[in-house]
Design a protein around this motif. Structure first.
Motif, short mmCIF file in Angstrom:
data_model
loop_
_atom_site.label_atom_id
_atom_site.label_comp_id
_atom_site.label_asym_id
_atom_site.label_seq_id
_atom_site.Cartn_x
_atom_site.Cartn_y
_atom_site.Cartn_z
N ARG A 110 49.25 -54.71 -19.54
CA ARG A 110 50.69 -54.94 -19.75
C ARG A 110 51.45 -55.00 -18.43
NH1 ARG A 110 53.83 -51.30 -22.62
NH2 ARG A 110 54.92 -52.92 -23.80
N GLY A 111 50.79 -54.66 -17.34
CA GLY A 111 51.42 -54.72 -16.03
C GLY A 111 52.40 -53.60 -15.76
N VAL A 112 52.27 -52.49 -16.48
CA VAL A 112 53.18 -51.35 -16.31
C VAL A 112 52.66 -50.44 -15.20
CG1 VAL A 112 54.25 -49.36 -17.42
CG2 VAL A 112 53.84 -51.45 -18.73
N LYS A 113 53.55 -50.05 -14.30
CA LYS A 113 53.20 -49.09 -13.27
C LYS A 113 53.47 -47.69 -13.80
CE LYS A 113 54.31 -52.23 -9.46
NZ LYS A 113 55.18 -52.46 -8.28
N LEU A 114 52.44 -46.86 -13.80
CA LEU A 114 52.52 -45.51 -14.35
C LEU A 114 52.49 -44.50 -13.21
CD1 LEU A 114 52.34 -43.72 -16.97
CD2 LEU A 114 49.85 -43.77 -16.65
N ARG A 115 53.39 -43.51 -13.26
CA ARG A 115 53.42 -42.47 -12.25
C ARG A 115 53.57 -41.11 -12.94
NH1 ARG A 115 52.11 -46.46 -10.21
NH2 ARG A 115 52.87 -47.49 -8.31
N ILE A 116 52.57 -40.25 -12.76
CA ILE A 116 52.57 -38.91 -13.34
C ILE A 116 52.71 -37.89 -12.22
CG2 ILE A 116 51.27 -37.24 -14.72
CD1 ILE A 116 52.13 -39.81 -16.23
N ALA A 117 53.79 -37.12 -12.22
CA ALA A 117 54.06 -36.18 -11.13
C ALA A 117 53.26 -34.89 -11.28
CB ALA A 117 55.55 -35.85 -11.08
N ILE A 118 52.61 -34.49 -10.18
CA ILE A 118 51.90 -33.21 -10.13
C ILE A 118 52.24 -32.53 -8.81
CG2 ILE A 118 49.99 -33.88 -11.64
CD1 ILE A 118 48.31 -34.47 -9.16
N THR A 119 52.16 -31.20 -8.78
CA THR A 119 52.50 -30.45 -7.58
C THR A 119 51.23 -29.91 -6.94
OG1 THR A 119 54.66 -29.78 -8.47
CG2 THR A 119 53.75 -28.46 -6.67
N SER A 120 51.01 -30.28 -5.68
CA SER A 120 49.87 -29.77 -4.92
C SER A 120 50.26 -28.43 -4.29
CB SER A 120 49.48 -30.77 -3.82
OG SER A 120 48.54 -30.18 -2.93
N LEU A 121 49.55 -27.37 -4.67
CA LEU A 121 49.89 -26.05 -4.14
C LEU A 121 49.53 -25.93 -2.67
CD1 LEU A 121 48.84 -23.80 -7.15
CD2 LEU A 121 51.13 -24.45 -6.44
N GLN A 122 48.44 -26.55 -2.24
CA GLN A 122 48.06 -26.46 -0.83
C GLN A 122 48.97 -27.29 0.07
OE1 GLN A 122 45.79 -26.78 -3.28
NE2 GLN A 122 44.46 -25.00 -3.02
N ARG A 123 49.24 -28.51 -0.34
CA ARG A 123 50.04 -29.41 0.49
C ARG A 123 51.54 -29.16 0.36
NH1 ARG A 123 46.22 -33.47 -1.70
NH2 ARG A 123 44.80 -34.14 -0.05
N GLY A 124 51.95 -28.55 -0.76
CA GLY A 124 53.37 -28.35 -0.99
C GLY A 124 54.10 -29.65 -1.19
N LEU A 125 53.43 -30.60 -1.86
CA LEU A 125 53.97 -31.94 -2.06
C LEU A 125 53.85 -32.34 -3.52
CD1 LEU A 125 52.31 -33.81 0.96
CD2 LEU A 125 54.70 -33.07 0.81
N VAL A 126 54.70 -33.28 -3.92
CA VAL A 126 54.54 -33.92 -5.21
C VAL A 126 53.61 -35.12 -5.01
CG1 VAL A 126 55.65 -35.12 -7.13
CG2 VAL A 126 56.82 -33.24 -5.98
N GLU A 127 52.58 -35.21 -5.83
CA GLU A 127 51.67 -36.34 -5.81
C GLU A 127 51.72 -37.00 -7.19
OE1 GLU A 127 47.83 -35.20 -4.32
OE2 GLU A 127 48.71 -33.92 -2.77
#
Length: 279
Positions: A110-127
């Protein structure tokens, strides 16, 4: 114009967003080029991206708490023994049932871009998990996105440990913009500040008052709500083209209690709210 759908977190309160989506995608016929989600919005994002809003509505009006979490006989003592309160084995099974190879292929086709937010505890970043991830990895990222600190376990992925994307990004609008969306339809599960009434529950410091199940959950909910407010204020100040859908008042008191009847009512509330805000 590229439309982005943003689904915020909130456990069972995500049923409100399902009602909003039913109005937008089914009744209004909108197609979303980008779909992002956090926490409860993670699995919802998968079914929204695959165009299966009806299946998503069925999911939220039929699951019960036991289909998502398992506390076991020891209750809060699990935190001492395992480092978290609730097992997420039922949720893992639910994700595997709904995120199939065919469904992921459908999202890609369908050509949809999917983004699921997760929090990296080591990096302190949203991936982010995306539609290009291998299926087993994307499943784990969806699970991680839904795991609230302490109440649920950390999820190891690729040598790092992850938790709820809502820890750092409750409403992943920026991810939708970065993926190319120019107009945002954002679904939050908390009411706007002017629409939030105080709750009546007390939180005494006494033995047997179930601090984890009430005080901690309330604190997490307040943090998430403030983060949602801040994100929407920032995006509005930046002039982002947004349609924001929030409930007219407080929803169910406990986001980790999954009652089919309460969630069905929240689906209806979301549908009517979206209908009123975007006729």
């Amino acid at each position: 114009m590229s439309d982005g759908l943003v689904l915020g977190g909130g456990g069972s309160l995500g049923a409100f967003s399902v009602g909003v989506l039913r109005w937008l995608a089914v009744d209004k016929g909108l197609h979303f080029d980008v779909v992002t989600g956090t926490s409860t919005g993670a699995l919802s994002a998968v079914l929204a991206a695959s165009g299966e809003v009806g299946l998503l509505s069925d999911l939220y009006t039929n699951v019960e708490t036991r289909d998502i979490l398992y506390a076991g006989l020891l209750g809060d003592a699990n935190m001492v023994l395992h480092g978290y309160v609730n097992s997420v084995d039922p949720l893992r099974a639910l994700i595997e049932r709904y995120l199939t190879p065919a469904r992921l292929a459908r999202i890609v086709s369908r050509g949809v871009k999917l983004r699921i937010a997760i929090t990296s505890l080591q990096r302190g970043l949203v991936e982010y998990g995306t539609e290009t991830d291998p299926l087993p990895e994307l499943r784990e990222k969806i699970l991680a996105s839904a795991c609230q600190p302490v109440l649920m376990p950390t999820i190891p992925i690729g040598g790092y440990d992850y938790l709820d994307g809502g820890v750092m990004q409750m409403l992943p609008i920026q991810a939708a913009l970065d993926a190319g969306a120019t107009r945002i339809y954002a679904c939050a599960t908390s009411a706007a500040p002017a629409d939030r009434a105080p709750i009546t529950r007390r939180f005494p410091n006494r033995h047997g008052t179930d601090v984890l199940n009430y005080t901690l959950r309330r604190a997490v909910l307040l943090l998430a709500t403030q983060q949602t407010d801040d994100t929407l204020d920032l995006m509005a100040a930046r002039g982002v083209d947004m349609r924001v859908f929030r409930p007219a008042g407080n929803l169910a008191p406990s986001p980790l209690e999954f009652s089919p009847s309460e969630m069905a009512a929240m689906v209806d509330e979301g549908y009517l709210r979206a209908q009123a805000l975007l006729p």
